[in-house]
Design a protein around this motif. Structure first.
Motif, PDB file in Angstrom:
ATOM      1  N   TYR A  57       0.828  -1.199   0.000  1.00 14.25           N
ATOM      2  CA  TYR A  57       0.000   0.000   0.000  1.00 14.25           C
ATOM      3  C   TYR A  57       0.866   1.254   0.000  1.00 14.25           C
ATOM      4  O   TYR A  57       1.841   1.330   0.736  1.00 14.25           O
ATOM      5  CB  TYR A  57      -0.893   0.058   1.250  1.00 14.25           C
ATOM      6  N   ASN A  58       0.484   2.232  -0.810  1.00 14.33           N
ATOM      7  CA  ASN A  58       1.143   3.532  -0.748  1.00 14.33           C
ATOM      8  C   ASN A  58       0.429   4.437   0.242  1.00 14.33           C
ATOM      9  O   ASN A  58       1.053   5.167   0.982  1.00 14.33           O
ATOM     10  CB  ASN A  58       1.161   4.204  -2.123  1.00 14.33           C
ATOM     11  N   GLU A  59      -0.880   4.407   0.227  1.00 14.26           N
ATOM     12  CA  GLU A  59      -1.686   5.201   1.139  1.00 14.26           C
ATOM     13  C   GLU A  59      -2.577   4.261   1.941  1.00 14.26           C
ATOM     14  O   GLU A  59      -3.272   3.427   1.384  1.00 14.26           O
ATOM     15  CB  GLU A  59      -2.561   6.196   0.374  1.00 14.26           C
ATOM     16  N   ILE A  60      -2.543   4.415   3.228  1.00 17.60           N
ATOM     17  CA  ILE A  60      -3.358   3.581   4.103  1.00 17.60           C
ATOM     18  C   ILE A  60      -4.245   4.510   4.925  1.00 17.60           C
ATOM     19  O   ILE A  60      -3.799   5.543   5.408  1.00 17.60           O
ATOM     20  CB  ILE A  60      -2.477   2.711   5.025  1.00 17.60           C
ATOM     21  N   ALA A  61      -5.490   4.138   5.074  1.00 20.81           N
ATOM     22  CA  ALA A  61      -6.452   4.952   5.814  1.00 20.81           C
ATOM     23  C   ALA A  61      -6.063   5.059   7.282  1.00 20.81           C
ATOM     24  O   ALA A  61      -5.432   4.158   7.849  1.00 20.81           O
ATOM     25  CB  ALA A  61      -7.847   4.338   5.684  1.00 20.81           C
ATOM     26  N   VAL A  62      -6.455   6.162   7.896  1.00 23.28           N
ATOM     27  CA  VAL A  62      -6.210   6.386   9.321  1.00 23.28           C
ATOM     28  C   VAL A  62      -6.768   5.218  10.133  1.00 23.28           C
ATOM     29  O   VAL A  62      -6.112   4.732  11.064  1.00 23.28           O
ATOM     30  CB  VAL A  62      -6.826   7.733   9.764  1.00 23.28           C
ATOM     31  N   ASP A  90      -7.097   2.085   9.257  1.00 24.39           N
ATOM     32  CA  ASP A  90      -6.226   0.914   9.118  1.00 24.39           C
ATOM     33  C   ASP A  90      -4.963   1.052   9.968  1.00 24.39           C
ATOM     34  O   ASP A  90      -4.531   0.098  10.623  1.00 24.39           O
ATOM     35  CB  ASP A  90      -5.838   0.703   7.655  1.00 24.39           C
ATOM     36  N   LYS A  91      -4.382   2.234   9.961  1.00 19.60           N
ATOM     37  CA  LYS A  91      -3.167   2.452  10.760  1.00 19.60           C
ATOM     38  C   LYS A  91      -3.476   2.350  12.254  1.00 19.60           C
ATOM     39  O   LYS A  91      -2.700   1.762  13.015  1.00 19.60           O
ATOM     40  CB  LYS A  91      -2.566   3.821  10.445  1.00 19.60           C
ATOM     41  N   ASP A 150       6.771  11.884  12.480  1.00 15.34           N
ATOM     42  CA  ASP A 150       6.025  12.701  11.519  1.00 15.34           C
ATOM     43  C   ASP A 150       4.705  13.140  12.150  1.00 15.34           C
ATOM     44  O   ASP A 150       3.648  12.591  11.838  1.00 15.34           O
ATOM     45  CB  ASP A 150       5.771  11.904  10.237  1.00 15.34           C
ATOM     46  N   ARG A 168       1.321  13.622  10.150  1.00 12.61           N
ATOM     47  CA  ARG A 168       0.619  12.430   9.660  1.00 12.61           C
ATOM     48  C   ARG A 168       0.200  11.480  10.764  1.00 12.61           C
ATOM     49  O   ARG A 168      -0.738  10.709  10.602  1.00 12.61           O
ATOM     50  CB  ARG A 168       1.504  11.701   8.643  1.00 12.61           C
ATOM     51  N   THR A 169       0.904  11.499  11.889  1.00 11.82           N
ATOM     52  CA  THR A 169       0.606  10.509  12.930  1.00 11.82           C
ATOM     53  C   THR A 169      -0.408  10.970  13.967  1.00 11.82           C
ATOM     54  O   THR A 169      -1.074  10.136  14.575  1.00 11.82           O
ATOM     55  CB  THR A 169       1.893  10.060  13.652  1.00 11.82           C
TER      56      THR A 169
END
Length: 79
Positions: free
Chosen positions: A13-18, A20-21, A54, A57-58
């Motif tokens: 995955y390049n982009e993962i939804a919040v 999912d993370k 980061d 983003r986090t």
């Protein structure tokens, strides 16, 4: 000095939804605490380092982690 290295194998995955993370962090927390009882302080340090890397983003992921943790606790309590 002792150190801990975490490896993310989410290579597809390049982009993962919040969501999912946050779920990934919750699963890591449950796995970590089930194998290392009494080590919540270490997982807290893991989260602070995660945020430090980061913050832009986090921070949303960590805010959502609280929601995921609440869902998980309800599931553990009420099935």
């Amino acid at each position: 000095a002792e150190s801990l290295a975490l490896i993310d194998f989410g290579l597809c995955y390049n982009e993962i939804a919040v969501e999912d993370k946050a779920v990934d962090l919750y699963v890591l927390e449950r796995a970590f605490l089930s194998t290392h009882p009494g080590s919540q302080h270490i997982f807290t340090k893991i989260l602070s380092e995660y945020e430090r890397v980061d913050p832009k983003r986090t921070k949303p992921v960590l805010r959502h982690l609280a929601t995921v943790q609440l869902r998980g606790r309800k599931k553990l309590c009420f099935g």
